[in-house]
Write a protein that holds these residues in place. Sequence first.
Motif, PDB file in Angstrom:
ATOM      1  N   ASP A 204       0.824  -1.205   0.000  1.00  9.90           N
ATOM      2  CA  ASP A 204       0.000   0.000   0.000  1.00  9.90           C
ATOM      3  C   ASP A 204       0.865   1.263   0.000  1.00  9.90           C
ATOM      4  O   ASP A 204       0.546   2.238  -0.684  1.00  9.90           O
ATOM      5  CB  ASP A 204      -0.930  -0.002   1.225  1.00  9.90           C
ATOM      6  CG  ASP A 204      -1.999   1.070   1.121  1.00  9.90           C
ATOM      7  OD1 ASP A 204      -2.823   0.990   0.203  1.00  9.90           O
ATOM      8  OD2 ASP A 204      -1.986   1.995   1.952  1.00  9.90           O
ATOM      9  N   TYR A 207       2.356   1.604  -3.483  1.00  8.80           N
ATOM     10  CA  TYR A 207       1.253   1.883  -4.414  1.00  8.80           C
ATOM     11  C   TYR A 207       0.817   3.343  -4.309  1.00  8.80           C
ATOM     12  O   TYR A 207       0.620   4.016  -5.326  1.00  8.80           O
ATOM     13  CB  TYR A 207       0.093   0.932  -4.124  1.00  8.80           C
ATOM     14  CG  TYR A 207      -1.174   1.199  -4.908  1.00  8.80           C
ATOM     15  CD1 TYR A 207      -1.174   1.235  -6.298  1.00  8.80           C
ATOM     16  CD2 TYR A 207      -2.387   1.415  -4.236  1.00  8.80           C
ATOM     17  CE1 TYR A 207      -2.340   1.475  -7.022  1.00  8.80           C
ATOM     18  CE2 TYR A 207      -3.554   1.653  -4.940  1.00  8.80           C
ATOM     19  CZ  TYR A 207      -3.525   1.687  -6.330  1.00  8.80           C
ATOM     20  OH  TYR A 207      -4.683   1.929  -7.030  1.00  8.80           O
ATOM     21  N   ARG A 208       0.692   3.846  -3.100  1.00 11.76           N
ATOM     22  CA  ARG A 208       0.306   5.253  -2.892  1.00 11.76           C
ATOM     23  C   ARG A 208       1.321   6.191  -3.537  1.00 11.76           C
ATOM     24  O   ARG A 208       0.951   7.219  -4.112  1.00 11.76           O
ATOM     25  CB  ARG A 208       0.208   5.569  -1.399  1.00 11.76           C
ATOM     26  CG  ARG A 208      -1.050   5.062  -0.714  1.00 11.76           C
ATOM     27  CD  ARG A 208      -0.877   5.138   0.805  1.00 11.76           C
ATOM     28  NE  ARG A 208      -2.035   4.635   1.507  1.00 11.76           N
ATOM     29  CZ  ARG A 208      -3.017   5.411   1.988  1.00 11.76           C
ATOM     30  NH1 ARG A 208      -2.964   6.711   1.833  1.00 11.76           N
ATOM     31  NH2 ARG A 208      -4.044   4.876   2.610  1.00 11.76           N
ATOM     32  N   VAL A 211       0.774   6.137  -7.267  1.00 14.75           N
ATOM     33  CA  VAL A 211      -0.449   6.880  -7.604  1.00 14.75           C
ATOM     34  C   VAL A 211      -0.195   8.379  -7.531  1.00 14.75           C
ATOM     35  O   VAL A 211      -0.605   9.143  -8.424  1.00 14.75           O
ATOM     36  CB  VAL A 211      -1.614   6.472  -6.672  1.00 14.75           C
ATOM     37  CG1 VAL A 211      -2.797   7.421  -6.836  1.00 14.75           C
ATOM     38  CG2 VAL A 211      -2.041   5.029  -6.947  1.00 14.75           C
ATOM     39  N   LYS A 212       0.498   8.812  -6.491  1.00 25.78           N
ATOM     40  CA  LYS A 212       0.793  10.239  -6.307  1.00 25.78           C
ATOM     41  C   LYS A 212       1.627  10.779  -7.473  1.00 25.78           C
ATOM     42  O   LYS A 212       1.330  11.843  -8.041  1.00 25.78           O
ATOM     43  CB  LYS A 212       1.544  10.441  -4.990  1.00 25.78           C
ATOM     44  CG  LYS A 212       1.717  11.886  -4.582  1.00 25.78           C
ATOM     45  CD  LYS A 212       2.411  11.971  -3.226  1.00 25.78           C
ATOM     46  CE  LYS A 212       2.642  13.430  -2.829  1.00 25.78           C
ATOM     47  NZ  LYS A 212       3.357  13.526  -1.532  1.00 25.78           N
ATOM     48  N   GLU A 229      -6.442  11.303 -10.386  1.00 25.90           N
ATOM     49  CA  GLU A 229      -6.200  10.340  -9.304  1.00 25.90           C
ATOM     50  C   GLU A 229      -6.835   9.000  -9.610  1.00 25.90           C
ATOM     51  O   GLU A 229      -6.225   7.951  -9.392  1.00 25.90           O
ATOM     52  CB  GLU A 229      -6.711  10.881  -7.968  1.00 25.90           C
ATOM     53  CG  GLU A 229      -6.320   9.972  -6.815  1.00 25.90           C
ATOM     54  CD  GLU A 229      -6.660  10.531  -5.442  1.00 25.90           C
ATOM     55  OE1 GLU A 229      -6.426   9.818  -4.461  1.00 25.90           O
ATOM     56  OE2 GLU A 229      -7.162  11.659  -5.359  1.00 25.90           O
ATOM     57  N   GLU A 230      -8.078   9.009 -10.142  1.00 27.30           N
ATOM     58  CA  GLU A 230      -8.757   7.761 -10.470  1.00 27.30           C
ATOM     59  C   GLU A 230      -7.993   6.983 -11.532  1.00 27.30           C
ATOM     60  O   GLU A 230      -7.821   5.769 -11.446  1.00 27.30           O
ATOM     61  CB  GLU A 230     -10.183   8.049 -10.960  1.00 27.30           C
ATOM     62  CG  GLU A 230     -11.185   8.290  -9.845  1.00 27.30           C
ATOM     63  CD  GLU A 230     -11.214   7.158  -8.823  1.00 27.30           C
ATOM     64  OE1 GLU A 230     -11.366   5.986  -9.224  1.00 27.30           O
ATOM     65  OE2 GLU A 230     -11.049   7.441  -7.623  1.00 27.30           O
ATOM     66  N   LYS A 233      -4.829   5.436 -10.055  1.00 22.82           N
ATOM     67  CA  LYS A 233      -5.111   4.240  -9.251  1.00 22.82           C
ATOM     68  C   LYS A 233      -5.228   2.999 -10.125  1.00 22.82           C
ATOM     69  O   LYS A 233      -4.843   1.901  -9.728  1.00 22.82           O
ATOM     70  CB  LYS A 233      -6.401   4.432  -8.447  1.00 22.82           C
ATOM     71  CG  LYS A 233      -6.237   5.343  -7.237  1.00 22.82           C
ATOM     72  CD  LYS A 233      -7.567   5.519  -6.507  1.00 22.82           C
ATOM     73  CE  LYS A 233      -7.415   6.418  -5.286  1.00 22.82           C
ATOM     74  NZ  LYS A 233      -8.717   6.650  -4.612  1.00 22.82           N
ATOM     75  N   GLN A 234      -5.753   3.174 -11.351  1.00 26.01           N
ATOM     76  CA  GLN A 234      -5.933   2.039 -12.253  1.00 26.01           C
ATOM     77  C   GLN A 234      -4.672   1.710 -13.049  1.00 26.01           C
ATOM     78  O   GLN A 234      -4.420   0.551 -13.387  1.00 26.01           O
ATOM     79  CB  GLN A 234      -7.089   2.327 -13.220  1.00 26.01           C
ATOM     80  CG  GLN A 234      -8.439   2.397 -12.525  1.00 26.01           C
ATOM     81  CD  GLN A 234      -9.534   2.917 -13.452  1.00 26.01           C
ATOM     82  OE1 GLN A 234      -9.357   2.983 -14.657  1.00 26.01           O
ATOM     83  NE2 GLN A 234     -10.661   3.324 -12.877  1.00 26.01           N
ATOM     84  N   ALA A 236      -1.410   2.474 -12.146  1.00 23.44           N
ATOM     85  CA  ALA A 236      -0.171   2.286 -11.380  1.00 23.44           C
ATOM     86  C   ALA A 236       0.395   0.894 -11.663  1.00 23.44           C
ATOM     87  O   ALA A 236      -0.346  -0.099 -11.625  1.00 23.44           O
ATOM     88  CB  ALA A 236      -0.439   2.461  -9.892  1.00 23.44           C
ATOM     89  N   ILE A 239      -0.479  -2.132  -9.122  1.00 21.06           N
ATOM     90  CA  ILE A 239      -1.825  -2.730  -9.105  1.00 21.06           C
ATOM     91  C   ILE A 239      -2.041  -3.571 -10.361  1.00 21.06           C
ATOM     92  O   ILE A 239      -2.715  -4.610 -10.330  1.00 21.06           O
ATOM     93  CB  ILE A 239      -2.934  -1.653  -8.941  1.00 21.06           C
ATOM     94  CG1 ILE A 239      -4.243  -2.308  -8.458  1.00 21.06           C
ATOM     95  CG2 ILE A 239      -3.181  -0.876 -10.226  1.00 21.06           C
ATOM     96  CD1 ILE A 239      -4.199  -2.811  -7.052  1.00 21.06           C
TER      97      ILE A 239
END
Length: 600
Positions: A204, A207-208, A211-212, A229-230, A233-234, A236, A239
């Motif tokens: 996590d 991953y964060r 994403v950032k 951001e959405e 998240k997909q 990255a 993930i």
Amino acid sequence: MNIETLISQAAGEAVKALYGMEANEKMLQLQKTRSEFEGNLTLVVFPFVKAAKKSPEQTAQEIGQYLVDNCSAVEKFNVVKGFLNLSIGEGAWLQLLQAIDQDDRFGMKPVHEGSPLVMIEYSSPNTNKPLHLGHVRNNLLGWSLAQIMEANGNKVVKTNIVNDRGIHICKSMLAWLKYGNGETPESSGKKGDHLIGDYYVAFDKHYREEVKTLAAQYVASGLPAEQAEEKAKQEAPLIKEAHEMLVKWENNDPEVRALWEKMNNWVYAGFDETYKKMGVGFDKIYYESQTYLKGKAKVEEGLAKGLFERHEDNSVWADLTNEGLDQKLLLRSDGTSVYMTQDIGTAEMRFQDYPIDKMIYVVGNEQNYHFQVLSILLDRLGFKWGKELVHFSYGMVELPNGKMKSREGTVVDADDLMALMVEDAYKTSMELGKFDDMTEEERREIARIVGMGALKYFILKVDARKNMLFNPEESIDFNGNTGPFIQYTYARIRSILRKAPCMTNPASSTSLADKEIELIQKMSEFGAAVEQAGKDYSPSGIANYCYELTKVFNQFYHDFSILNEPDEQKKAVRLMLAKNVAKIIKNGMGLLGIEVPERM
């Protein structure tokens, strides 16, 4: 038979003899007489007034006289409006005390060959993290409920369903591959579940960061912040890799499956250690990796029978609009299962394994809707217990400093919590001088019993349906409504009995003080408390009964000497009282999964 049952039966005979009326159990309402009136038990006579064709006072007077004339337990009575207050004779109380003394399992029903089989599911952990405070409440409720159902004459099978597959499991696996450098429980000195939980948190964290970074790039290229951001998240890389690993797992990739099995086994070893410390266990463990395919097959079978419908995108749904609900997804368009599918598969396996009469799921109240739907689907699919499955829905546990978040590593770990409770019990007992004249081994064992008793009692005394605030400091208190208070009373009684001469049966003519009668009456209520706890699925009912019994005993002990009583008959009564209070405390606390120490 307790006094209440005896009087209730006699009252039923009275209204039949006097008024020709067959009174059912609901009509024969007996309650403890209020302290401002004379008597032990009060019968509400309003249900019989119509048949008697007399005033409530006259009806009560006639029933009271009949009971004095025909029931040896009733010594006298008085009437207050429509309430008949009955005074039970001392001889009847002594007989009841002796009956309690002769029954080691007083208040609990036997289990026999024809007893109904109740299956209870609890724990339900994920194999990507250790058990936490929320699991503690779940496990303690499930274990206690199993003991209570058994004490009500049911065969009980305790089961666990382990969530060992899915994207969350792949996250821990991928993080271990990337950042673990081959770390094992042995090389790190960590329990396996803790080790894997660390990698779930590590995933996590990385991953964060991805994403950032990606979101900032998307914003720089002109995307609005929320969309950026959405998309990040997909998109990255982490993930995406986790999803690729999940697909490989679904396709039985040998390397992914071998890693999954190795890491899960580390977790199971850690779970077993935690369960042992907690004092809980299972008769049968199911794994979602084994049940989800069964669920898919069962859904396909239901589809063929017209119970479900397939949409244009190939997904399968259950239409629940006739039941006042909406449509429920059972299989995604790509054919993969959802939690509901897995629960159907687990039910299928359990139904094949056991002749289940009642199924109880111990799961938090955030899943209320899920189990409402599951009940309808299982009934539709032909499971005989589907419609009446019980979702034992409980509230969340919070700490004074707020909620827990697994991904951020801010959970209250079950192992850490139990260790803290035992250590606090040790320190508190040392400070209070309760460990004098004991070996260090005895001190540690008693600290374990008291610390775990404090934790279990504090959680179980609260109505399970309510959210609760767990405060470790409040739970270890030797006064008030706590586990240690009840445990200390038990240990005190055992100390008295060790010093006592050989016990004898008191003479039937021995007089009893009001507080002795009150204590016998409270003991006699244990069976009713067990029965009610079974009907309500309520461990808190047993916890509160144990506390009330302990309070009544301590009030009696404050006013009456036991060992120094010069009258041998009175001493015999008091020793018998003490012995059986201890027995009921031990049995009652046992229903909560709580041990009681012989000395403190």
